[in-house]
Scaffold this motif. Structure first.
Motif, PDB file in Angstrom:
ATOM      1  N   ALA A   9      -9.756  29.407  19.006  1.00 36.37           N
ATOM      2  CA  ALA A   9      -8.601  30.097  19.598  1.00 36.37           C
ATOM      3  C   ALA A   9      -8.897  30.503  21.035  1.00 36.37           C
ATOM      4  O   ALA A   9      -9.862  31.236  21.300  1.00 36.37           O
ATOM      5  N   ASP A  11      -7.704  32.728  23.205  1.00 38.25           N
ATOM      6  CA  ASP A  11      -6.887  33.915  23.491  1.00 38.25           C
ATOM      7  C   ASP A  11      -7.321  34.545  24.809  1.00 38.25           C
ATOM      8  O   ASP A  11      -7.922  35.629  24.844  1.00 38.25           O
ATOM      9  N   LYS A  33      -6.751  26.179  19.916  1.00 43.08           N
ATOM     10  CA  LYS A  33      -5.465  26.832  19.668  1.00 43.08           C
ATOM     11  C   LYS A  33      -5.010  27.555  20.932  1.00 43.08           C
ATOM     12  O   LYS A  33      -5.739  28.373  21.490  1.00 43.08           O
ATOM     13  N   THR A 124      -1.987  37.133   8.355  1.00 41.16           N
ATOM     14  CA  THR A 124      -3.222  37.508   7.650  1.00 41.16           C
ATOM     15  C   THR A 124      -3.724  38.893   8.039  1.00 41.16           C
ATOM     16  O   THR A 124      -4.650  39.419   7.424  1.00 41.16           O
ATOM     17  N   SER A 125      -3.117  39.496   9.058  1.00 42.83           N
ATOM     18  CA  SER A 125      -3.511  40.860   9.427  1.00 42.83           C
ATOM     19  C   SER A 125      -2.889  41.888   8.485  1.00 42.83           C
ATOM     20  O   SER A 125      -3.279  43.056   8.489  1.00 42.83           O
ATOM     21  N   PRO A 179      -6.695  31.241   9.777  1.00 41.38           N
ATOM     22  CA  PRO A 179      -7.366  32.190  10.667  1.00 41.38           C
ATOM     23  C   PRO A 179      -8.031  33.247   9.787  1.00 41.38           C
ATOM     24  O   PRO A 179      -8.084  33.086   8.568  1.00 41.38           O
ATOM     25  N   GLY A 180      -8.503  34.310  10.397  1.00 37.68           N
ATOM     26  CA  GLY A 180      -9.128  35.368   9.598  1.00 37.68           C
ATOM     27  C   GLY A 180     -10.425  34.867   8.980  1.00 37.68           C
ATOM     28  O   GLY A 180     -10.754  35.200   7.842  1.00 37.68           O
ATOM     29  N   ARG A 182     -14.577  34.657   9.329  1.00 40.36           N
ATOM     30  CA  ARG A 182     -15.725  35.287   9.983  1.00 40.36           C
ATOM     31  C   ARG A 182     -17.015  34.693   9.436  1.00 40.36           C
ATOM     32  O   ARG A 182     -17.117  34.486   8.226  1.00 40.36           O
ATOM     33  N   GLN A 191      -9.821  43.777  10.092  1.00 45.89           N
ATOM     34  CA  GLN A 191      -9.052  42.651   9.579  1.00 45.89           C
ATOM     35  C   GLN A 191      -8.992  42.667   8.044  1.00 45.89           C
ATOM     36  O   GLN A 191      -9.966  42.971   7.386  1.00 45.89           O
ATOM     37  N   VAL A 209      -9.327  28.501  12.039  1.00 46.28           N
ATOM     38  CA  VAL A 209      -9.104  28.979  13.403  1.00 46.28           C
ATOM     39  C   VAL A 209     -10.044  30.142  13.657  1.00 46.28           C
ATOM     40  O   VAL A 209     -10.000  31.149  12.941  1.00 46.28           O
ATOM     41  N   ILE A 210     -10.916  30.001  14.634  1.00 47.65           N
ATOM     42  CA  ILE A 210     -11.879  31.063  14.916  1.00 47.65           C
ATOM     43  C   ILE A 210     -11.848  31.364  16.412  1.00 47.65           C
ATOM     44  O   ILE A 210     -11.884  30.448  17.246  1.00 47.65           O
ATOM     45  N   GLY A 211     -11.753  32.653  16.739  1.00 42.18           N
ATOM     46  CA  GLY A 211     -11.670  33.040  18.139  1.00 42.18           C
ATOM     47  C   GLY A 211     -12.829  33.895  18.568  1.00 42.18           C
ATOM     48  O   GLY A 211     -13.846  33.424  19.056  1.00 42.18           O
ATOM     49  N   ARG A 212     -12.693  35.214  18.325  1.00 43.97           N
ATOM     50  CA  ARG A 212     -13.665  36.173  18.863  1.00 43.97           C
ATOM     51  C   ARG A 212     -15.120  35.903  18.496  1.00 43.97           C
ATOM     52  O   ARG A 212     -15.986  36.056  19.359  1.00 43.97           O
ATOM     53  N   PRO A 213     -15.421  35.469  17.276  1.00 49.18           N
ATOM     54  CA  PRO A 213     -16.847  35.234  16.982  1.00 49.18           C
ATOM     55  C   PRO A 213     -17.465  34.179  17.904  1.00 49.18           C
ATOM     56  O   PRO A 213     -18.669  34.192  18.132  1.00 49.18           O
TER      57      PRO A 213
HETATM   58  O1  C5P Z   1      -9.857  37.148  15.129  1.00 47.24           O
HETATM   59  P1  C5P Z   1     -10.007  35.872  15.903  1.00 47.24           P
HETATM   60  O2  C5P Z   1     -10.281  36.085  17.353  1.00 47.24           O
HETATM   61  O3  C5P Z   1     -10.962  34.871  15.261  1.00 47.24           O
HETATM   62  O4  C5P Z   1      -8.578  35.221  15.829  1.00 47.24           O
HETATM   63  C1  C5P Z   1      -8.294  33.899  16.177  1.00 47.24           C
HETATM   64  C2  C5P Z   1      -6.819  33.659  15.987  1.00 47.24           C
HETATM   65  O5  C5P Z   1      -6.494  33.776  14.620  1.00 47.24           O
HETATM   66  C3  C5P Z   1      -5.931  34.636  16.764  1.00 47.24           C
HETATM   67  O6  C5P Z   1      -5.408  33.933  17.850  1.00 47.24           O
HETATM   68  C4  C5P Z   1      -4.868  35.057  15.786  1.00 47.24           C
HETATM   69  O7  C5P Z   1      -3.649  34.424  16.094  1.00 47.24           O
HETATM   70  C5  C5P Z   1      -5.333  34.545  14.446  1.00 47.24           C
HETATM   71  N1  C5P Z   1      -5.664  35.608  13.470  1.00 47.24           N
HETATM   72  C6  C5P Z   1      -4.860  35.807  12.389  1.00 47.24           C
HETATM   73  N2  C5P Z   1      -5.186  36.724  11.443  1.00 47.24           N
HETATM   74  C7  C5P Z   1      -6.302  37.455  11.541  1.00 47.24           C
HETATM   75  C8  C5P Z   1      -7.145  37.268  12.648  1.00 47.24           C
HETATM   76  C9  C5P Z   1      -6.795  36.333  13.594  1.00 47.24           C
HETATM   77  O8  C5P Z   1      -3.841  35.142  12.252  1.00 47.24           O
HETATM   78  N3  C5P Z   1      -6.585  38.333  10.584  1.00 47.24           N
END
Ligand code: C5P
Length: 234
Positions: A9, A11, A33, A124-125, A179-180, A182, A191, A209-213
């Protein structure tokens, strides 16, 4: 060989940040993404830039409006050449079917490959404490997934914890983008409904889909490679 089940991701809100991360990840990641934050700041140019680097793109703009407007919006987005587009399943069966039919017709008319169209089930949040529906979250997710499949969509976005139920209900040829996710042993923040890469794949997810990690790691390439290795143990 790149594992296209991993979608990173982006972001960010500048193209510089995108170019830096994509450069650092190099050939370890091929699928990205682009979500609201990036698309609303940088615009379509970011998709063009990623395509010029032969990257695949999930354009995560989560359309949700009346059927005609969503169908038209998706046909406009198709010009950019993303590989996956999405809508909210809560927009209803008619919205999803009108959108899928319009996208297929427009792609056929132009003689181009139709992007995959997937539906967001329940964000998923959202966890049990916040959930507003009458049914259990998992029941609602499976209902949305079956509705999306019946409307002609190619898959869904859902929590990795619900992937198994969706796989059982919707069969093998259905994309489940989760997503979601870790890495094992990660510090979990606020989360809900998350899982490790191996668990998500084991449950039937086709893409993670992985972003922040990865983005927040000191060495993003190493972080991505660790996640890829974890995926291969699934
Ligand atoms: O949390 P993270 O940075 O890995 O998120 C990557 C993407 O996954 C974000 O752009 C967000 O749209 C999605 N996401 C989600 N539900 C979560 C965490 C992230 O849909 N619980």
């Amino acid at each position: 060989m790149t594992d296209e089940r991993l979608i990173v991701a982006l972001d960010f809100h500048t193209l510089d940040d995108v170019q830096k991360l994509v450069g650092e990840l190099g050939d370890s990641v091929n699928f990205y993404k682009v979500g609201m934050e990036l698309f609303y700041s940088v615009g379509p140019g970011v998709v063009e830039w990623l395509k010029s680097r032969d990257k695949k793109i999930f354009l995560d703009l989560k359309l949700h409006d009346i059927p005609n407007t969503v169908a038209g919006g998706l046909c406009s987005l198709m010009n950019l050449g993303a590989d996956i587009l999405n809508v909210h399943a809560s927009g209803g069966f008619t919205m999803m079917k009108t959108a899928a039919d319009a996208l297929h017709a427009e792609a056929a008319r132009r003689g181009i490959q139709c992007p995959k169209l997937i539906a967001i089930t329940v964000l998923t949040s959202i966890g049990d404490a916040e959930w507003f529906g009458a049914k259990k979250i998992s029941e609602q997710v499976v209902e949305f997934a079956t509705l999306a499949k019946d409307a002609g969509l190619d898959g869904v976005v859902a929590s990795p914890q619900e992937a198994r139920l969706i796989r059982d209900a919707c069969g093998e040829n259905f994309l489940i983008v989760t997503p979601g996710v870790r890495p094992a042993g990660a510090n979990i923040d606020d989360q809900s409904r998350i899982a490790t890469p191996a668990a998500a794949l084991h449950n039937g997810a086709t893409h993670l889909v992985i972003g922040r990690p990865i983005r927040a790691a000191q060495n993003p390439r190493l972080a991505a490679e660790k996640i890829l290795a974890e995926m291969h143990t699934a």
